[in-house]
Scaffold this motif. Structure first.
Motif, PDB file in Angstrom:
ATOM      1  N   VAL A  23       0.838  -1.201   0.000  1.00 52.52           N
ATOM      2  CA  VAL A  23       0.000   0.000   0.000  1.00 52.52           C
ATOM      3  C   VAL A  23       0.874   1.252   0.000  1.00 52.52           C
ATOM      4  N   LEU A  90      -9.709  -2.252   3.379  1.00 53.98           N
ATOM      5  CA  LEU A  90      -9.155  -3.272   2.487  1.00 53.98           C
ATOM      6  C   LEU A  90      -9.590  -4.632   3.013  1.00 53.98           C
ATOM      7  N   CYS A 111     -12.332  -1.598  -0.550  1.00 61.02           N
ATOM      8  CA  CYS A 111     -11.413  -1.938  -1.631  1.00 61.02           C
ATOM      9  C   CYS A 111     -11.036  -3.413  -1.463  1.00 61.02           C
ATOM     10  N   ARG A 112     -11.308  -4.209  -2.475  1.00 59.62           N
ATOM     11  CA  ARG A 112     -11.100  -5.646  -2.409  1.00 59.62           C
ATOM     12  C   ARG A 112      -9.632  -6.020  -2.586  1.00 59.62           C
ATOM     13  N   LYS A 113      -9.186  -6.976  -1.770  1.00 58.78           N
ATOM     14  CA  LYS A 113      -7.851  -7.557  -1.938  1.00 58.78           C
ATOM     15  C   LYS A 113      -7.956  -8.730  -2.897  1.00 58.78           C
ATOM     16  N   VAL A 115      -5.436  -5.893  -3.770  1.00 55.34           N
ATOM     17  CA  VAL A 115      -5.665  -4.522  -4.198  1.00 55.34           C
ATOM     18  C   VAL A 115      -4.875  -4.230  -5.475  1.00 55.34           C
ATOM     19  N   GLU A 119      -7.840   0.308  -8.592  1.00 55.00           N
ATOM     20  CA  GLU A 119      -8.947   0.297  -7.637  1.00 55.00           C
ATOM     21  C   GLU A 119      -8.657   1.202  -6.437  1.00 55.00           C
ATOM     22  N   LEU A 120      -7.443   1.138  -5.889  1.00 54.05           N
ATOM     23  CA  LEU A 120      -7.110   1.982  -4.747  1.00 54.05           C
ATOM     24  C   LEU A 120      -7.150   3.458  -5.136  1.00 54.05           C
TER      25      LEU A 120
END
Length: 171
Positions: A23, A90, A111-113, A115, A119-120
């Motif tokens: 991240v 997340l 926000c789906r992992k 990631v 998307e982020l």
């Protein structure tokens, strides 16, 4: 497009150090310089009390406080200094019940992992460019959960009356 992100402050909370590194790398790639990070949700609460954080990005499943409990503390604790901070959750757990629980706790975006940068970035741009008003009712405080703003919306989540909630400003 979110524009110049170099002046925002982001707190990354995840008990997995590898996810923090991922991240952080993505945020730096977006131009974000002021990045606070912790693996401890209790320490994260303290950071939100002491630092002017603009966005929190946190994991759903953590020890001590999970992402839902953390969000509830930020939104409702008496000593919370930044109740309106956008929170991006997340999670690898995207079952409908978990997404609804996150929404109902006051999470701003999910926000789906695993990631992806796109998307982020999209979630960050959304909380910056299209901030949702905060509402307070007897059972909820957080960003307006409704994504539909039309007066003709008749969905299951429709409010019976606009008098049931108060809109809250950042003042």
């Amino acid at each position: 497009m979110a524009g110049d992100l170099s002046r925002i402050s982001v707190l990354v909370v995840d008990d997995n150090i590898h996810m923090i590194h991922i991240v952080r790398s993505l945020l730096r790639g977006f131009g974000i310089i002021d990045i606070h990070e912790t693996r401890d949700s209790g320490e994260a609460l303290e950071i939100t009390r002491m630092e002017p954080i603009d966005i929190v990005i946190l994991d759903y499943q953590m020890d001590l406080l999970d992402g839902i409990e953390f969000t509830q503390m930020v939104r409702t604790a008496q000593d919370s200094r930044n109740k309106l901070v956008p929170i991006i959750l997340l999670t690898a757990y995207t079952e409908r019940s978990r997404i609804i629980a996150a929404r109902d706790a006051g999470v701003t975006e999910v926000c789906r992992k695993p990631v992806t940068p796109h998307e982020l970035y999209t979630k960050i741009a959304s909380v910056i460019n299209n901030p949702r008003p905060f509402v307070r009712s007897k059972t909820f405080f957080g960003p307006d959960r409704r994504r539909h703003t039309g007066a003709n919306y008749r969905g299951e989540e429709r409010r019976a009356s606009e008098q049931d909630v108060d809109q809250v400003s950042a003042d």
